[in-house]
Design a protein around this motif. Structure first.
Motif, PDB file in Angstrom:
ATOM      1  N   ALA A  35      -8.026   1.724  -4.712  1.00 29.63           N
ATOM      2  CA  ALA A  35      -9.028   1.632  -3.645  1.00 29.63           C
ATOM      3  C   ALA A  35     -10.428   1.902  -4.197  1.00 29.63           C
TER       4      ALA A  35
ATOM      5  N   VAL B  87       0.841  -1.200   0.000  1.00 35.18           N
ATOM      6  CA  VAL B  87       0.000   0.000   0.000  1.00 35.18           C
ATOM      7  C   VAL B  87       0.880   1.256   0.000  1.00 35.18           C
TER       8      VAL B  87
ATOM      9  N   GLY C   7     -10.686  -3.517  -5.056  1.00 33.50           N
ATOM     10  CA  GLY C   7      -9.427  -3.009  -4.540  1.00 33.50           C
ATOM     11  C   GLY C   7      -8.222  -3.724  -5.116  1.00 33.50           C
ATOM     12  N   TYR C   8      -7.338  -4.169  -4.228  1.00 30.90           N
ATOM     13  CA  TYR C   8      -6.091  -4.804  -4.680  1.00 30.90           C
ATOM     14  C   TYR C   8      -6.336  -6.181  -5.282  1.00 30.90           C
TER      15      TYR C   8
ATOM     16  N   HIS D 141      -2.691   4.312  -5.176  1.00 30.43           N
ATOM     17  CA  HIS D 141      -3.565   3.754  -4.145  1.00 30.43           C
ATOM     18  C   HIS D 141      -5.018   4.212  -4.322  1.00 30.43           C
ATOM     19  N   SER D 142      -5.196   5.517  -4.602  1.00 29.50           N
ATOM     20  CA  SER D 142      -6.570   6.028  -4.639  1.00 29.50           C
ATOM     21  C   SER D 142      -7.387   5.352  -5.734  1.00 29.50           C
TER      22      SER D 142
END
Ligand code: DGT
Ligand code: MG
Length: 581
Positions: A455, A442, A460-461, A451-452
């Protein structure tokens, strides 16, 4: 074909077991016609039912044994050939992996794929065939000849004529066939190449409405493949029936000769039946042998092509004992009189007399017009290619002594052309460092301003990327690619024009994060925009494969004409100043 030795020594025992069973099978086939002739000449002619029953029973037992042998042979043969094929494919794959770029570029990518798939299958099929029909055919052929001659030497005169003719036909077939089959294989390469190129560029093809053109190219390759295949089939179409015809003439001759002799009371009908049976077995065996030769030719062509890959000697050598020093901070790079040219590009050097030193923790900007050799310069550091002359040292060790894998462990690259792999975002980021903790991932994503948007994805990931990350925008891909490199925590970080698809605001944020991250990391940053590199510790200006200036923005503005020209083209006459931090 030296590469086959390994597999022969590994599998020869089971291979022999299969051959043993095949021989049993052939023996069973060989005994049948003789028993049949006994049944006819003794049992039927003398009306002895008990003899017929006895011999019939014997025949059944022999057939049953033959069938059992055939089943066992099938099992063993499949086992051996499958294992062999899998091992060969794995070894070839590993070999290709181990080769340097220079070695790999000698082959076309499409041909490497056909070598891995089609060629291996051809060789595997041949090995399988060897244990099945190929051994059986010569056994049957020779066995039938012997049995036929023993049964009736008078009728065997026919064989004296038929066999040499067929032998010549088979030999001719082999001779003419070889080059044709090699041609077919090449044409198949062509088809694969066109498809590969089309599929990898499918969007561009559609955007430029080049479908007709691509379809034309495909048509051409496909037709070529068709023509070559037809040529080969035509060859078979001539030879196989000729063999068939010759043997059938032989059978007619046997019937005629036999009938004549039976009339003269010199032999019995059973002999004719048995003899014709042997002739058909010989016919079958010969047909198979010509098929075997064709498969052999095909397999040999394939084996040669596989051998070509195996015989590639990796030009990149290293000393196992050489290692980078453990002391930190590491990441010093020295270029000493480096020249470099890609193989096959007419020997024209892409880089000439490169001399420069990057100290640990320094940030070096590299700028220059397109094609000036920036990407080539940085690709030498992880030893993707070896220099033509001169040397590159990392932390004082000449990288030609280092195992590329060990060297690359210390280096992270964001390539100019972003390449992601199918799998989740997290899996892609972990390429940088398998054991990275979630926090580290992260953190890296945050630094790369990724990240933004990650997310914001529903998963997500865990979001799955398509092949090459097709479901992301260019800028998103670039940011993932940067994050992937940062996860690695390298000594040397190479960023090749990695912000080209990002807006200036995002770029500035990433640069700020990088500054903190890169305090003790040697950074090589290639950029098109002067603003991306002007605050670097040193800026290297490249022009036509040469370094025409090294220094800070200020010194270059005073001393380097090329740098000033780039600057003016980007800002007009109003030259910017480095912001005081
Ligand atoms: P860019 O990225 O457009 O700003 O250009 P540079 O400065 O990164 O240029 P570079 O190093 O990619 O190319 C320099 C020369 O080398 C150019 O004439 C093309 C040639 N070249 C680059 N990559 C290859 C390659 O993989 N094989 C061959 N044969 N030539 C290459
Ligand atoms: Mg480049």
């Amino acid at each position: 074909m030296g590469f086959m030795k390994k597999y022969v020594s590994k599998h020869w025992k089971l291979f022999l077991v299969a051959v043993f069973f095949v021989s049993m099978e052939a023996l069973a086939d060989l005994l049948q016609p003789t028993i049949m002739s006994h049944i006819l000449d003794v049992g039927v002619a003398e009306k002895r039912l008990d003899y017929v029953l006895r011999m019939g029973g014997l025949m059944l037992i022999i057939t049953a044994l033959g069938a059992v042998a055939a089943s066992l042979r099938n099992i063993v043969a499949s086992h051996v050939s499958q294992k062999f094929g899998t091992e060969l494919r794995a070894d070839l794959f590993e070999k290709i992996q181990s080769l340097s770029f220079t070695n790999i570029e000698r082959f076309e990518r499409a041909s490497l794929i056909t070598r891995l798939t089609n060629d291996v299958t051809q060789v595997q099929n041949f090995v399988n065939g060897l244990m099945r029909i190929f051994v059986k055919a010569p056994l049957l052929c020779i066995g039938s000849l012997i049995m036929a001659v023993r049964l009736n030497p008078h009728l065997a005169v026919v064989l004296l004529i038929v066999v040499p003719i067929v032998g010549v036909l088979v030999a001719l077939n082999l001779k003419v066939g070889f080059t044709r089959f090699v041609g077919v294989q090449k044409a198949l390469d062509g088809v694969n190449r066109v498809i590969r190129e089309y599929l990898s560029g499918v969007r561009v093809v559609k955007a430029f409405n080049r479908f007709d053109h691509e379809a034309g190219k495909f048509q051409e390759a496909n037709t070529d493949y068709q023509n070559k295949s037809i040529q080969v089939t035509r060859l078979l179409a001539i030879f196989n029936p000729s063999i068939l015809l010759t043997v059938n003439f032989g059978i007619v001759a046997v019937l005629w000769l036999g009938a004549w002799r039976v009339n003269q009371h010199q032999m019995q009908v059973g002999h004719i039946v048995a003899f014709v049976n042997y002739m058909t077995q010989i016919l079958f065996a010969l047909m198979t042998i010509s098929l075997v030769f064709n498969m052999f030719v095909r397999a040999k062509a394939s084996a040669n092509r596989i051998g070509e890959v195996f015989t590639q000697v990796n030009e990149m050598t290293w000393e196992d004992s050489a290692a980078l020093p453990a002391h930190r901070p590491g990441g010093r790079i020295d270029f000493e009189n480096v020249s470099f040219g890609y193989e096959g590009s007419a020997g024209e050097p892409v880089l000439k007399n490169i001399n420069m030193t990057c100290l640990p923790g320094e940030t070096i900007g590299i700028i220059g017009s397109t094609g000036s050799g920036k990407s080539s310069l940085v690709s030498l550091v992880p030893r993707f290619y070896d220099t033509s002359s001169g040397s590159i040292c990392v932390d004082g060790v000449d990288i030609r002594q280092l195992d590329p894998a060990k060297l690359r462990d210390r280096i992270a690259i964001v390539p100019q052309k972003t390449i992601l792999f199918s799998g989740t975002i997290e899996e892609n980021l972990r390429w940088g460092h398998e054991q990275a903790t979630n926090d580290e991932i992260v953190h890296a994503a945050n630094m790369a301003e990724a990240h933004s948007f990650i997310a914001a994805c529903p998963e997500g990931y865990e979001t799955r990327l398509g092949q090459r990350g097709v479901n992301l925008s260019g800028g998103q891909k670039q940011r993932l690619s940067i994050a992937r490199a940062l996860v690695r925590k390298p000594d040397i970080l190479i960023l090749d024009d990695c912000t080209s698809a990002l807006d200036t605001a995002t770029e500035t944020k990433i640069k700020q994060s990088l500054k903190a991250f890169a305090a003790d990391v040697t950074c090589l940053i290639i950029a098109q925009r002067i603003t991306s590199v002007m605050d670097a510790d040193k800026v290297v200006v490249m022009d036509d494969g040469e370094i025409v200036g090294i220094g800070t923005h200020e010194t270059l503005m005073k001393s380097c004409r090329v740098y000033v020209e780039i600057c003016q083209s980007q800002f007009g006459k109003e030259l910017p100043h480095v912001k005081a931090e």
